[in-house]
Design a protein around this motif. Structure first.
Motif, PDB file in Angstrom:
ATOM      1  N   ALA A  38       0.841  -1.209   0.000  1.00  0.00           N
ATOM      2  CA  ALA A  38       0.000   0.000   0.000  1.00  0.00           C
ATOM      3  C   ALA A  38       0.869   1.249   0.000  1.00  0.00           C
ATOM      4  CB  ALA A  38      -0.932  -0.013   1.215  1.00  0.00           C
ATOM      5  N   THR A  39       1.889   1.260   0.843  1.00  0.00           N
ATOM      6  CA  THR A  39       2.796   2.412   0.910  1.00  0.00           C
ATOM      7  C   THR A  39       3.560   2.586  -0.397  1.00  0.00           C
ATOM      8  OG1 THR A  39       3.062   2.129   3.293  1.00  0.00           O
ATOM      9  CG2 THR A  39       4.761   3.391   2.169  1.00  0.00           C
ATOM     10  N   THR A  40       4.081   1.500  -0.925  1.00  0.00           N
ATOM     11  CA  THR A  40       4.860   1.553  -2.174  1.00  0.00           C
ATOM     12  C   THR A  40       4.032   2.122  -3.317  1.00  0.00           C
ATOM     13  OG1 THR A  40       6.268  -0.302  -1.532  1.00  0.00           O
ATOM     14  CG2 THR A  40       6.068   0.142  -3.895  1.00  0.00           C
ATOM     15  N   PHE A  41       2.838   1.577  -3.520  1.00  0.00           N
ATOM     16  CA  PHE A  41       2.031   2.004  -4.652  1.00  0.00           C
ATOM     17  C   PHE A  41       1.448   3.399  -4.443  1.00  0.00           C
ATOM     18  CE2 PHE A  41       2.708  -2.211  -6.079  1.00  0.00           C
ATOM     19  CZ  PHE A  41       2.615  -2.128  -7.465  1.00  0.00           C
ATOM     20  N   ALA A  42       1.217   3.795  -3.210  1.00  0.00           N
ATOM     21  CA  ALA A  42       0.766   5.167  -2.941  1.00  0.00           C
ATOM     22  C   ALA A  42       1.852   6.162  -3.321  1.00  0.00           C
ATOM     23  CB  ALA A  42       0.392   5.318  -1.469  1.00  0.00           C
ATOM     24  N   ARG A  43       3.071   5.907  -2.885  1.00  0.00           N
ATOM     25  CA  ARG A  43       4.170   6.842  -3.158  1.00  0.00           C
ATOM     26  C   ARG A  43       4.531   6.866  -4.641  1.00  0.00           C
ATOM     27  NH1 ARG A  43       7.894   5.368   2.145  1.00  0.00           N
ATOM     28  NH2 ARG A  43       6.504   6.368   3.663  1.00  0.00           N
ATOM     29  N   VAL A  44       4.559   5.709  -5.258  1.00  0.00           N
ATOM     30  CA  VAL A  44       4.886   5.628  -6.675  1.00  0.00           C
ATOM     31  C   VAL A  44       3.833   6.365  -7.512  1.00  0.00           C
ATOM     32  CG1 VAL A  44       4.573   3.863  -8.488  1.00  0.00           C
ATOM     33  CG2 VAL A  44       6.415   3.651  -6.878  1.00  0.00           C
ATOM     34  N   THR A  45       2.565   6.159  -7.180  1.00  0.00           N
ATOM     35  CA  THR A  45       1.495   6.795  -7.949  1.00  0.00           C
ATOM     36  C   THR A  45       1.490   8.303  -7.742  1.00  0.00           C
ATOM     37  OG1 THR A  45       0.213   4.767  -7.665  1.00  0.00           O
ATOM     38  CG2 THR A  45      -0.959   6.678  -8.486  1.00  0.00           C
ATOM     39  N   LYS A  61      -6.575   5.600  -8.980  1.00  0.00           N
ATOM     40  CA  LYS A  61      -7.660   4.630  -8.830  1.00  0.00           C
ATOM     41  C   LYS A  61      -7.184   3.214  -9.179  1.00  0.00           C
ATOM     42  CE  LYS A  61     -11.072   4.110 -11.847  1.00  0.00           C
ATOM     43  NZ  LYS A  61     -12.240   4.366 -12.701  1.00  0.00           N
ATOM     44  N   LYS A  62      -6.388   3.120 -10.227  1.00  0.00           N
ATOM     45  CA  LYS A  62      -5.869   1.815 -10.636  1.00  0.00           C
ATOM     46  C   LYS A  62      -4.906   1.253  -9.591  1.00  0.00           C
ATOM     47  CE  LYS A  62      -7.976   2.059 -14.606  1.00  0.00           C
ATOM     48  NZ  LYS A  62      -9.118   1.195 -14.928  1.00  0.00           N
ATOM     49  N   ALA A  63      -4.044   2.109  -9.056  1.00  0.00           N
ATOM     50  CA  ALA A  63      -3.094   1.664  -8.031  1.00  0.00           C
ATOM     51  C   ALA A  63      -3.837   1.237  -6.768  1.00  0.00           C
ATOM     52  CB  ALA A  63      -2.105   2.770  -7.713  1.00  0.00           C
ATOM     53  N   ARG A  64      -4.868   1.972  -6.412  1.00  0.00           N
ATOM     54  CA  ARG A  64      -5.673   1.638  -5.229  1.00  0.00           C
ATOM     55  C   ARG A  64      -6.334   0.268  -5.401  1.00  0.00           C
ATOM     56  NH1 ARG A  64     -10.412   2.706  -2.265  1.00  0.00           N
ATOM     57  NH2 ARG A  64      -9.984   3.773  -0.287  1.00  0.00           N
ATOM     58  N   ARG A  67     -13.142  -3.708  -0.075  1.00  0.00           N
ATOM     59  CA  ARG A  67     -13.326  -2.308  -0.494  1.00  0.00           C
ATOM     60  C   ARG A  67     -13.016  -1.311   0.610  1.00  0.00           C
ATOM     61  NH1 ARG A  67     -18.703  -3.554  -3.557  1.00  0.00           N
ATOM     62  NH2 ARG A  67     -17.905  -4.012  -5.629  1.00  0.00           N
ATOM     63  N   LYS A  68     -13.163  -1.731   1.853  1.00  0.00           N
ATOM     64  CA  LYS A  68     -12.915  -0.828   2.987  1.00  0.00           C
ATOM     65  C   LYS A  68     -11.801  -1.357   3.883  1.00  0.00           C
ATOM     66  CE  LYS A  68     -17.565   1.061   2.982  1.00  0.00           C
ATOM     67  NZ  LYS A  68     -18.794   1.338   3.747  1.00  0.00           N
ATOM     68  N   LYS A  86      -4.627   3.311   4.436  1.00  0.00           N
ATOM     69  CA  LYS A  86      -3.184   3.598   4.471  1.00  0.00           C
ATOM     70  C   LYS A  86      -2.721   4.132   3.115  1.00  0.00           C
ATOM     71  CE  LYS A  86       1.248   1.535   5.734  1.00  0.00           C
ATOM     72  NZ  LYS A  86       1.523   2.495   6.804  1.00  0.00           N
ATOM     73  N   PHE A  87      -3.176   3.509   2.045  1.00  0.00           N
ATOM     74  CA  PHE A  87      -2.841   3.979   0.699  1.00  0.00           C
ATOM     75  C   PHE A  87      -3.256   5.440   0.524  1.00  0.00           C
ATOM     76  CE2 PHE A  87      -4.166   4.985  -3.597  1.00  0.00           C
ATOM     77  CZ  PHE A  87      -3.087   4.586  -4.359  1.00  0.00           C
TER      78      PHE A  87
END
Length: 201
Positions: free
Chosen positions: A49-56, A114-117, A142-143, A149-150
């Motif tokens: 979650a952290t990785t894809f949040a920061r990358v996105t 949205k895609k990363a999430r 979904r929740k 975190k993302f």
């Protein structure tokens, strides 16, 4: 539905990240109690979650067009890019550009979050399957807390990058993030207005 192979893939990925020095050594062992293994897979989902949040957030900030959809062969699990997609312009926000691969269309820059999430939601499903042994529908997650975190990490990184891009030092970035959230949000909205403005033509 092949839990054994999925577990082997996740374990191998975690071991590689630990061997690279990217993840803590405490999660290195595949063996351990059920509680220890559950903790290991919870860490995996949170870290993804952290990785894809920061990358996105970085993609959006730097106007990087990377497909996070369809076939999943454009980005590595650690956020490394394999395929940037078909880029026609550099240095512009490019909010509407799509590559026509009828009947499917590529994602655009504002859709990448949205895609990363959605990918993170898949990691929550993987975590749950590895811990509990039964695969629940993706909609069940979904929740999930990793999505919250993302969202937090994405906003933090997006705002930090905005402050960096206007020339603030790391120290001033931290200060602004901690003490001026309302001013920062107003500035971000004004910046986004001009960043995404389009001519009538």
């Amino acid at each position: 539905g092949d839990r054994a192979r999925l577990e082997a893939v996740v374990d191998l990925f975690m071991e590689r990240q630990i061997a690279n020095g990217d993840w803590p050594k405490e999660f290195a062992s595949r063996t351990g109690t059920k509680a220890e293994r559950a903790k290991r897979y919870r860490y995996f989902a949170e870290r993804m979650a952290t990785t894809f949040a920061r990358v996105t957030a970085t993609f959006e900030s730097e106007y990087i067009f990377c497909w996070l959809d369809w076939d999943g062969d454009n980005i590595l699990a650690n956020g490394g890019i394999i395929d940037y997609g078909s880029i026609r312009q550099f240095g512009l926000y490019h909010r509407d550009y799509r590559f026509d691969d009828h009947p499917r269309w590529s994602t655009s820059i504002p859709e990448q979050k949205k895609k990363a999430r959605h990918l993170v939601q898949c990691f929550a499903q993987i975590r749950d399957y590895l811990i509990n042994g039964e695969r629940s529908p993706l909609s069940t997650f979904r929740k999930d807390p990793v999505l919250a975190k993302f969202d937090r990490e994405f906003k933090l990184e997006r705002d930090r990058l905005l402050l960096r891009n206007i020339g603030l030092t790391d120290e001033l970035q931290r200060l602004a993030l901690e003490t001026l959230p309302d001013l920062l949000e107003a500035f971000r909205k004004a910046h986004a207005h001009f960043e995404r403005a389009q001519s009538a033509k």
